[in-house]
Design an enzyme around this catalytic site. Structure first.
Site, short mmCIF file in Angstrom:
data_model
loop_
_atom_site.label_atom_id
_atom_site.label_comp_id
_atom_site.label_asym_id
_atom_site.label_seq_id
_atom_site.Cartn_x
_atom_site.Cartn_y
_atom_site.Cartn_z
N GLY A 46 0.82 -1.20 0.00
CA GLY A 46 0.00 0.00 0.00
C GLY A 46 0.85 1.25 0.00
O GLY A 46 2.02 1.23 0.39
N GLN A 51 2.97 9.89 1.28
CA GLN A 51 4.27 9.20 1.24
C GLN A 51 5.10 9.58 0.00
O GLN A 51 6.29 9.32 -0.03
CB GLN A 51 4.07 7.68 1.26
CG GLN A 51 3.65 7.14 2.61
CD GLN A 51 3.55 5.64 2.56
OE1 GLN A 51 2.57 5.09 2.08
NE2 GLN A 51 4.59 4.96 3.02
N CYS A 89 6.49 -0.45 6.92
CA CYS A 89 6.07 0.74 6.18
C CYS A 89 7.19 1.14 5.23
O CYS A 89 8.36 1.16 5.62
CB CYS A 89 5.77 1.87 7.16
SG CYS A 89 5.25 3.39 6.35
N LEU A 90 6.83 1.47 3.99
CA LEU A 90 7.83 1.90 3.01
C LEU A 90 8.55 3.17 3.47
O LEU A 90 9.67 3.43 3.04
CB LEU A 90 7.19 2.13 1.65
CG LEU A 90 6.69 0.87 0.93
CD1 LEU A 90 5.87 1.26 -0.29
CD2 LEU A 90 7.84 -0.05 0.55
N HIS A 131 -3.70 0.93 7.97
CA HIS A 131 -2.35 1.51 7.88
C HIS A 131 -2.34 2.74 6.97
O HIS A 131 -1.77 3.78 7.31
CB HIS A 131 -1.39 0.43 7.36
CG HIS A 131 0.02 0.87 7.22
ND1 HIS A 131 1.03 0.47 8.07
CD2 HIS A 131 0.62 1.69 6.31
CE1 HIS A 131 2.17 1.03 7.70
NE2 HIS A 131 1.96 1.76 6.63
N GLU A 132 -2.99 2.61 5.81
CA GLU A 132 -2.96 3.71 4.83
C GLU A 132 -3.83 4.88 5.26
O GLU A 132 -3.46 6.03 5.06
CB GLU A 132 -3.37 3.20 3.44
CG GLU A 132 -2.51 2.08 2.86
CD GLU A 132 -1.01 2.36 2.90
OE1 GLU A 132 -0.60 3.54 2.83
OE2 GLU A 132 -0.24 1.40 3.03
N HIS A 135 -1.92 6.91 7.58
CA HIS A 135 -0.98 7.81 6.89
C HIS A 135 -1.64 9.14 6.55
O HIS A 135 -1.04 10.20 6.71
CB HIS A 135 -0.49 7.18 5.57
CG HIS A 135 0.74 6.35 5.71
ND1 HIS A 135 1.94 6.85 6.19
CD2 HIS A 135 1.00 5.05 5.39
CE1 HIS A 135 2.86 5.89 6.17
NE2 HIS A 135 2.32 4.79 5.71
CO CO Z 1 3.21 2.96 5.47
#
Ligand code: CO
Length: 158
Positions: A46, A51, A89-90, A131-132, A135
């Site tokens: 995701g 991000q 997380c990226l 999670h998203e 963000h």
């Molecule tokens: Co993330």
């Protein structure tokens, strides 16, 4: 389409509350295309627009072997149950940790065609949606940890 630079914690854009998309115009569609390209080039499932440095309420989710989900202005309208999950997380590369998430969520959003989406999700999809959406509110999964020693080194990420 192009691969965008993923912002890494503690980049301040990750802590901004993202703004609602009022018009799904050409620039929003181009951003979504580039987010898809960026996610495909990564190990994540995701990606939220902030991000990649754009504080708009857009997330994309790609669960392996499932259809790509584009959620514009997503809202979690109901949560049920709890379960412990391992999360990465990226924007926090190289780490993961175990946190508690709701087991099932109901989400309401717009798709890239502007049509209303209502979806009940469980398992990894429910986790990714939470999670998203976090963000978009400037929240990172590490915020749920009591202390940073609970982070484990790894390679995977959302
Ligand atoms: Co993330």
């Amino acid at each position: 389409m192009s691969v965008l630079k993923i912002r890494i914690n503690p980049d301040p854009v990750l802590r901004k509350k993202a703004l609602k998309v009022t018009n799904i115009d050409e620039s929003v569609c181009r951003l979504i295309d580039n987010m898809v390209e960026t996610l495909r080039a990564s190990s994540g499932v995701g990606l939220a627009a902030n991000q990649v440095g754009v504080p708009l309420r857009i997330v994309i989710i790609q669960i392996p072997d499932e259809e790509l989900m584009v959620l514009i202005n997503p809202e979690i309208i109901e949560t049920t149950g709890e379960r412990m999950v391992v999360e990465g997380c990226l924007s926090i590369p190289g780490y993961q940790a175990e946190i508690c998430r709701a087991e099932i969520v109901k989400v309401k959003a717009k798709g890239r065609d502007g049509k209303l989406i209502r979806r009940k999700a469980s398992d990894l999809l429910a986790q990714a949606i939470q999670h998203e959406v976090d963000h978009l509110n400037g929240v990172l999964y590490i915020d749920y940890l009591d202390d940073m020693s609970q982070l484990v080194k790894t390679a995977a990420g959302f």
